[in-house]
Design a protein around this motif. Structure first.
Motif, mmCIF file in Angstrom:
data_model
loop_
_atom_site.group_PDB
_atom_site.id
_atom_site.type_symbol
_atom_site.label_atom_id
_atom_site.label_comp_id
_atom_site.label_asym_id
_atom_site.label_seq_id
_atom_site.Cartn_x
_atom_site.Cartn_y
_atom_site.Cartn_z
ATOM 1 N N VAL A 124 3.191 -7.880 -4.443
ATOM 2 C CA VAL A 124 1.980 -7.095 -4.248
ATOM 3 C C VAL A 124 0.770 -8.027 -4.352
ATOM 4 O O VAL A 124 0.734 -8.915 -5.208
ATOM 5 C CB VAL A 124 1.907 -5.989 -5.323
ATOM 6 N N TYR A 170 -4.167 -5.820 -6.715
ATOM 7 C CA TYR A 170 -3.568 -4.639 -7.338
ATOM 8 C C TYR A 170 -3.060 -4.913 -8.756
ATOM 9 O O TYR A 170 -2.687 -3.974 -9.465
ATOM 10 C CB TYR A 170 -2.395 -4.131 -6.496
ATOM 11 N N GLN A 191 0.704 -2.623 -13.151
ATOM 12 C CA GLN A 191 1.229 -3.251 -11.940
ATOM 13 C C GLN A 191 1.363 -4.757 -12.130
ATOM 14 O O GLN A 191 0.386 -5.454 -12.406
ATOM 15 C CB GLN A 191 0.302 -2.976 -10.751
ATOM 16 N N THR A 216 6.713 -1.669 -6.079
ATOM 17 C CA THR A 216 5.547 -1.234 -5.325
ATOM 18 C C THR A 216 5.519 -1.949 -3.990
ATOM 19 O O THR A 216 5.749 -3.161 -3.921
ATOM 20 C CB THR A 216 4.256 -1.543 -6.106
ATOM 21 N N ILE A 274 3.141 -2.515 -0.488
ATOM 22 C CA ILE A 274 1.852 -2.388 0.181
ATOM 23 C C ILE A 274 2.049 -2.676 1.666
ATOM 24 O O ILE A 274 2.542 -3.747 2.033
ATOM 25 C CB ILE A 274 0.804 -3.355 -0.402
ATOM 26 N N GLU A 293 -4.904 0.394 3.755
ATOM 27 C CA GLU A 293 -3.573 0.021 3.279
ATOM 28 C C GLU A 293 -2.867 1.222 2.656
ATOM 29 O O GLU A 293 -3.504 2.105 2.086
ATOM 30 C CB GLU A 293 -3.662 -1.088 2.229
ATOM 31 N N CYS A 308 -0.152 2.224 -0.215
ATOM 32 C CA CYS A 308 0.583 1.821 -1.412
ATOM 33 C C CYS A 308 1.680 2.848 -1.647
ATOM 34 O O CYS A 308 1.404 4.051 -1.749
ATOM 35 C CB CYS A 308 -0.350 1.745 -2.619
ATOM 36 N N TRP A 351 4.776 3.792 -4.193
ATOM 37 C CA TRP A 351 5.428 3.559 -5.476
ATOM 38 C C TRP A 351 6.882 4.014 -5.340
ATOM 39 O O TRP A 351 7.170 5.212 -5.312
ATOM 40 C CB TRP A 351 4.715 4.328 -6.582
ATOM 41 N N MET A 370 -5.235 3.324 0.175
ATOM 42 C CA MET A 370 -5.992 2.678 -0.898
ATOM 43 C C MET A 370 -7.229 1.993 -0.337
ATOM 44 O O MET A 370 -7.140 1.182 0.590
ATOM 45 C CB MET A 370 -5.114 1.651 -1.624
ATOM 46 N N GLU A 379 -7.693 6.310 -4.101
ATOM 47 C CA GLU A 379 -6.403 6.662 -3.486
ATOM 48 C C GLU A 379 -6.502 8.047 -2.866
ATOM 49 O O GLU A 379 -6.893 9.000 -3.532
ATOM 50 C CB GLU A 379 -5.285 6.635 -4.532
#
Length: 248
Positions: A3, A7, A32, A64, A66, A75, A77, A79, A97, A107
């Protein structure tokens, strides 16, 4: 795939807006590392001495991702939840994001109508560690220990499987209500979050409320390229190194 460093760190949610709700009081932390995440969410009115209060919490961990499938959009994200206090979802946990500043990210839900504001906590950059506990045979388990800067999160999933009648998007409260005889096993999911400073882990929030405020000696030592030892009461000793970035 790691990532991006923008982040990295520990993020505090300061706002959640949905078509029916505005929430600024739920305690939420998202930790993160370079690949791994842990997340804990504790409602302010959850009486965690009861089954209902414990089931109202949320917490999960995994990797995670991206991406930016559409260059005209922000972008994405995602999870990827490897372990989850709540039952499985029918849709991915993913959001667009947008960084309002280096330490504030907005977000917007993709598979749900919501908007969240996240603010990075001071002191949460620098060290990044992700460990998986090893069982008695030396095989990695789903238990995780994550460090970001001065913060540590420990995640131990439940040992029991979901009942056969569990459906996607059921809540833990609904599953417990249908299976009260399995309540303790279903609620046996341990997440603890706090600061790790000078070899002391101070637990700020935990799924088990009685753990909050406890202070434990805690030392992490990398013993090889692939393994580490953790000397901390109530935690396993032997761990697999998933990620270890510890600048001098």
């Amino acid at each position: 795939m790691n990532v991006h460093d923008r982040y990295h760190g520990v993020w505090q949610r300061t706002l959640l807006e949905t078509p029916t709700e505005r929430d600024t009081t739920t305690w939420v932390r998202w930790l993160q590392t370079g690949l791994w995440h842990g997340d804990l969410r504790v409602p302010p009115d959850a009486d965690r001495r009861t089954h209902a209060g414990r089931a109202a919490q949320q917490g999960f961990g995994g990797t995670t991702l991206i991406t930016q499938p559409d260059r005209a959009q922000p972008e994405v994200c995602t999870w990827q939840r490897h372990i989850d206090l709540q039952p499985p979802r029918s849709t991915p946990d993913a959001g667009h994001m947008v960084f309002a500043s280096p330490d504030v990210v907005h977000e917007t839900g993709i598979h749900g109508a919501y908007f969240e504001v996240w603010e990075r906590l001071p002191g949460s950059l620098g060290t990044r560690i992700a460990l998986a506990a090893l069982d008695d045979q030396g095989a990695p388990t789903a238990e995780r220990l994550l460090v970001s800067g001065r913060y540590l999160m420990h995640l131990r999933p439940r040992r029991t499987a979901w009942p056969a009648d569990t459906a996607p998007d059921d809540t833990l409260a609904e599953v417990v209500a249908r299976h009260p005889q399995q309540a303790e096993a279903l609620l046996d999911f341990d997440i603890g979050f706090g600061t790790l400073e000078h070899g002391v882990w101070t637990i700020e929030r935990a799924t088990v409320a009685e753990q909050e405020g406890r202070v434990r000696t805690c030392a992490l030592q990398r013993t090889s390229q692939s393994e580490a030892m953790v000397k901390c009461p109530a935690l396993p000793v032997h761990w697999q190194v998933l990620e270890w970035h510890a600048p001098d």
